[in-house]
Write a protein that holds these residues in place. Structure first.
Motif, PDB file in Angstrom:
ATOM      1  N   PHE A  78      39.922  49.366   7.404  1.00  0.00           N
ATOM      2  CA  PHE A  78      39.092  48.716   8.414  1.00  0.00           C
ATOM      3  C   PHE A  78      39.601  48.895   9.843  1.00  0.00           C
ATOM      4  O   PHE A  78      38.930  48.481  10.788  1.00  0.00           O
ATOM      5  CB  PHE A  78      38.968  47.218   8.106  1.00  0.00           C
ATOM      6  CG  PHE A  78      38.212  46.932   6.843  1.00  0.00           C
ATOM      7  CD1 PHE A  78      36.830  47.042   6.791  1.00  0.00           C
ATOM      8  CD2 PHE A  78      38.880  46.578   5.694  1.00  0.00           C
ATOM      9  CE1 PHE A  78      36.136  46.788   5.620  1.00  0.00           C
ATOM     10  CE2 PHE A  78      38.198  46.324   4.513  1.00  0.00           C
ATOM     11  CZ  PHE A  78      36.823  46.429   4.474  1.00  0.00           C
ATOM     12  N   VAL A  79      40.774  49.490  10.002  1.00  0.00           N
ATOM     13  CA  VAL A  79      41.307  49.688  11.354  1.00  0.00           C
ATOM     14  C   VAL A  79      41.619  51.165  11.599  1.00  0.00           C
ATOM     15  O   VAL A  79      41.008  51.809  12.453  1.00  0.00           O
ATOM     16  CB  VAL A  79      42.569  48.822  11.589  1.00  0.00           C
ATOM     17  CG1 VAL A  79      43.113  49.080  13.002  1.00  0.00           C
ATOM     18  CG2 VAL A  79      42.261  47.341  11.401  1.00  0.00           C
ATOM     19  N   VAL A  80      42.566  51.716  10.851  1.00  0.00           N
ATOM     20  CA  VAL A  80      43.052  53.065  11.135  1.00  0.00           C
ATOM     21  C   VAL A  80      41.973  54.116  10.899  1.00  0.00           C
ATOM     22  O   VAL A  80      41.689  54.943  11.778  1.00  0.00           O
ATOM     23  CB  VAL A  80      44.305  53.374  10.286  1.00  0.00           C
ATOM     24  CG1 VAL A  80      44.766  54.819  10.530  1.00  0.00           C
ATOM     25  CG2 VAL A  80      45.428  52.409  10.622  1.00  0.00           C
ATOM     26  N   THR A  81      41.356  54.101   9.725  1.00  0.00           N
ATOM     27  CA  THR A  81      40.353  55.126   9.412  1.00  0.00           C
ATOM     28  C   THR A  81      39.133  55.062  10.329  1.00  0.00           C
ATOM     29  O   THR A  81      38.713  56.090  10.881  1.00  0.00           O
ATOM     30  CB  THR A  81      39.924  55.029   7.939  1.00  0.00           C
ATOM     31  OG1 THR A  81      41.075  55.210   7.103  1.00  0.00           O
ATOM     32  CG2 THR A  81      38.880  56.087   7.607  1.00  0.00           C
ATOM     33  N   PRO A  82      38.521  53.873  10.554  1.00  0.00           N
ATOM     34  CA  PRO A  82      37.364  53.842  11.473  1.00  0.00           C
ATOM     35  C   PRO A  82      37.702  54.291  12.884  1.00  0.00           C
ATOM     36  O   PRO A  82      36.934  55.040  13.505  1.00  0.00           O
ATOM     37  CB  PRO A  82      36.937  52.367  11.445  1.00  0.00           C
ATOM     38  CG  PRO A  82      37.445  51.842  10.148  1.00  0.00           C
ATOM     39  CD  PRO A  82      38.726  52.558   9.910  1.00  0.00           C
ATOM     40  N   LEU A  83      38.846  53.848  13.416  1.00  0.00           N
ATOM     41  CA  LEU A  83      39.217  54.232  14.780  1.00  0.00           C
ATOM     42  C   LEU A  83      39.453  55.733  14.891  1.00  0.00           C
ATOM     43  O   LEU A  83      39.128  56.351  15.916  1.00  0.00           O
ATOM     44  CB  LEU A  83      40.453  53.464  15.229  1.00  0.00           C
ATOM     45  CG  LEU A  83      40.257  51.977  15.560  1.00  0.00           C
ATOM     46  CD1 LEU A  83      41.581  51.343  15.942  1.00  0.00           C
ATOM     47  CD2 LEU A  83      39.238  51.799  16.682  1.00  0.00           C
ATOM     48  N   SER A  84      40.025  56.325  13.844  1.00  0.00           N
ATOM     49  CA  SER A  84      40.271  57.768  13.893  1.00  0.00           C
ATOM     50  C   SER A  84      38.974  58.567  13.781  1.00  0.00           C
ATOM     51  O   SER A  84      38.813  59.607  14.431  1.00  0.00           O
ATOM     52  CB  SER A  84      41.247  58.178  12.783  1.00  0.00           C
ATOM     53  OG  SER A  84      40.751  57.841  11.510  1.00  0.00           O
ATOM     54  N   PHE A  85      38.024  58.077  12.989  1.00  0.00           N
ATOM     55  CA  PHE A  85      36.750  58.781  12.851  1.00  0.00           C
ATOM     56  C   PHE A  85      35.860  58.580  14.078  1.00  0.00           C
ATOM     57  O   PHE A  85      35.043  59.446  14.405  1.00  0.00           O
ATOM     58  CB  PHE A  85      36.008  58.306  11.597  1.00  0.00           C
ATOM     59  CG  PHE A  85      36.375  59.070  10.358  1.00  0.00           C
ATOM     60  CD1 PHE A  85      35.677  60.210   9.999  1.00  0.00           C
ATOM     61  CD2 PHE A  85      37.432  58.658   9.561  1.00  0.00           C
ATOM     62  CE1 PHE A  85      36.022  60.923   8.857  1.00  0.00           C
ATOM     63  CE2 PHE A  85      37.783  59.360   8.420  1.00  0.00           C
ATOM     64  CZ  PHE A  85      37.083  60.498   8.063  1.00  0.00           C
ATOM     65  N   LEU A  86      35.994  57.446  14.765  1.00  0.00           N
ATOM     66  CA  LEU A  86      35.146  57.138  15.912  1.00  0.00           C
ATOM     67  C   LEU A  86      35.860  57.433  17.232  1.00  0.00           C
ATOM     68  O   LEU A  86      35.712  56.705  18.206  1.00  0.00           O
ATOM     69  CB  LEU A  86      34.722  55.660  15.866  1.00  0.00           C
ATOM     70  CG  LEU A  86      33.923  55.245  14.627  1.00  0.00           C
ATOM     71  CD1 LEU A  86      33.674  53.738  14.622  1.00  0.00           C
ATOM     72  CD2 LEU A  86      32.602  56.009  14.561  1.00  0.00           C
ATOM     73  N   SER A  87      36.614  58.504  17.253  1.00  0.00           N
ATOM     74  CA  SER A  87      37.449  58.804  18.421  1.00  0.00           C
ATOM     75  C   SER A  87      37.114  60.136  19.060  1.00  0.00           C
ATOM     76  O   SER A  87      37.873  60.618  19.896  1.00  0.00           O
ATOM     77  CB  SER A  87      38.919  58.812  17.983  1.00  0.00           C
ATOM     78  OG  SER A  87      39.109  59.737  16.929  1.00  0.00           O
ATOM     79  N   GLY A  88      36.006  60.743  18.671  1.00  0.00           N
ATOM     80  CA  GLY A  88      35.664  62.040  19.225  1.00  0.00           C
ATOM     81  C   GLY A  88      36.205  63.199  18.424  1.00  0.00           C
ATOM     82  O   GLY A  88      36.263  64.328  18.927  1.00  0.00           O
ATOM     83  N   THR A  89      36.596  62.932  17.186  1.00  0.00           N
ATOM     84  CA  THR A  89      37.090  64.022  16.344  1.00  0.00           C
ATOM     85  C   THR A  89      36.001  65.035  16.057  1.00  0.00           C
ATOM     86  O   THR A  89      36.220  66.252  16.121  1.00  0.00           O
ATOM     87  CB  THR A  89      37.628  63.461  15.012  1.00  0.00           C
ATOM     88  OG1 THR A  89      38.661  62.512  15.280  1.00  0.00           O
ATOM     89  CG2 THR A  89      38.188  64.576  14.146  1.00  0.00           C
ATOM     90  N   PHE A  90      34.801  64.566  15.758  1.00  0.00           N
ATOM     91  CA  PHE A  90      33.718  65.428  15.302  1.00  0.00           C
ATOM     92  C   PHE A  90      32.609  65.593  16.334  1.00  0.00           C
ATOM     93  O   PHE A  90      31.603  66.244  16.059  1.00  0.00           O
ATOM     94  CB  PHE A  90      33.117  64.877  14.007  1.00  0.00           C
ATOM     95  CG  PHE A  90      34.151  64.598  12.951  1.00  0.00           C
ATOM     96  CD1 PHE A  90      34.823  65.643  12.334  1.00  0.00           C
ATOM     97  CD2 PHE A  90      34.461  63.308  12.583  1.00  0.00           C
ATOM     98  CE1 PHE A  90      35.776  65.402  11.357  1.00  0.00           C
ATOM     99  CE2 PHE A  90      35.416  63.052  11.611  1.00  0.00           C
ATOM    100  CZ  PHE A  90      36.075  64.101  10.995  1.00  0.00           C
TER     101      PHE A  90
END
Length: 282
Positions: free
Chosen positions: A202-214
């Motif tokens: 609920f913290v690490v994975t969502p923030l990493s995916f919603l950070s402009g990676t894709f």
């Protein structure tokens, strides 16, 4: 972990106080042998199972590339003026770094708590700063090792240069250290595995995916663009993308200072919590 000290007078001590005989950290008073032993222990934890800790992230990353290049037509797309796969590759590397740095420190502490071996960290003559540094250094090492392995695994499929190697090193270290510190804080707070899994999911994975990676955050409408700029994971990925491509969506200098400030704040907080014995001594 055996009690090891770099000072003869402490090596003969029979104190059983939590965090050893040390309750402070001052220059010249560091137990370097004990710190090195703790670091080795943390590195050996993940080095013993490379299939899970190193090779699994490589496979996961390559699956992402297959999905983007084949199923979604990523091979012919461009994002932010560059081929999509070259755009997304630094983000995938950074995602592997931060997720593994966090997992190493959080799992180390929660396993020690659940198995009752946390005393092996508290009994030796190691101060709070040495405990935090040793655990965090192990997490940083795993994050960097996995990041390098993922990057090498992607090379046959994605053309990547590194025009700014110092920027890559700086951002990798800042990102891995920050997530290792957050994993340490999570491990100190958590009392069971479900709680550390909650932090990951609920913290690490969502923030990493919603950070402009894709995707390029400049394409987001307001207020989502401002929200993305407040996400520290954005600056980690943007900084590494700059190191690989020479292009960035945000300010590289601001991102560096922002991540540095977060590292200092989280390091101070982790030191205070270990010093207090919160959920460690009880």
């Amino acid at each position: 972990m055996a009690s090891v000290s770099g000072r003869p007078e402490e090596a003969g001590s029979h104190s059983t106080a939590p965090t050893g005989a040390k309750t402070f950290d001052t220059p010249g008073d560091y137990n370097l042998i004990g710190l090195w032993t703790l670091y080795q222990k943390e590195v050996r934890r993940f080095a013993k199972i490379p299939a899970q800790t190193v090779f699994a992230p490589i496979i996961t990353t390559l699956i992402f590339l297959v999905v983007f290049s084949l199923a979604l037509g990523g091979a012919g797309r461009t994002t932010a003026g560059m081929p999509f796969l070259e755009f997304v590759a630094p983000g995938l590397i950074m995602m592997a770094v931060v997720q593994n740095a966090f997992a190493n420190t959080s799992s180390s502490l929660i396993i020690a708590k659940v198995q009752g071996t946390i005393v092996d960290l508290l009994m030796p003559p190691l101060g709070p700063g040495e405990l935090v540094l040793g655990i965090v250094a192990g997490g940083v090492t795993r994050g960097i090792v996995v990041g390098v392995a993922v990057g090498l695994g992607m090379l046959p499929f994605v053309p990547m240069a590194l025009p700014h190697p110092l920027a890559a090193l700086a951002y990798l270290l800042l990102a891995a250290t920050l997530l290792a510190l957050l994993g340490t804080l999570g491990g100190l707070w958590a009392e069971k595995f479900d709680q550390t899994s909650m932090l990951t999911n609920f913290v690490v994975t969502p923030l990493s995916f919603l950070s402009g990676t894709f995707y390029a955050v400049d394409q987001l409408p307001e207020p989502f663009h401002l929200i993305a700029l407040a996400n520290p994971f954005f600056y980690m990925i943007d900084g590494l993308r700059f190191a690989f491509t020479g292009q960035a969506e945000g300010s590289i200098a601001f991102g560096f200072l922002f991540l540095l400030a977060l590292n200092i704040a989280c390091g101070w907080l982790a030191h205070r919590i270990v010093s207090s014995g919160y959920r460690l001594k009880s």
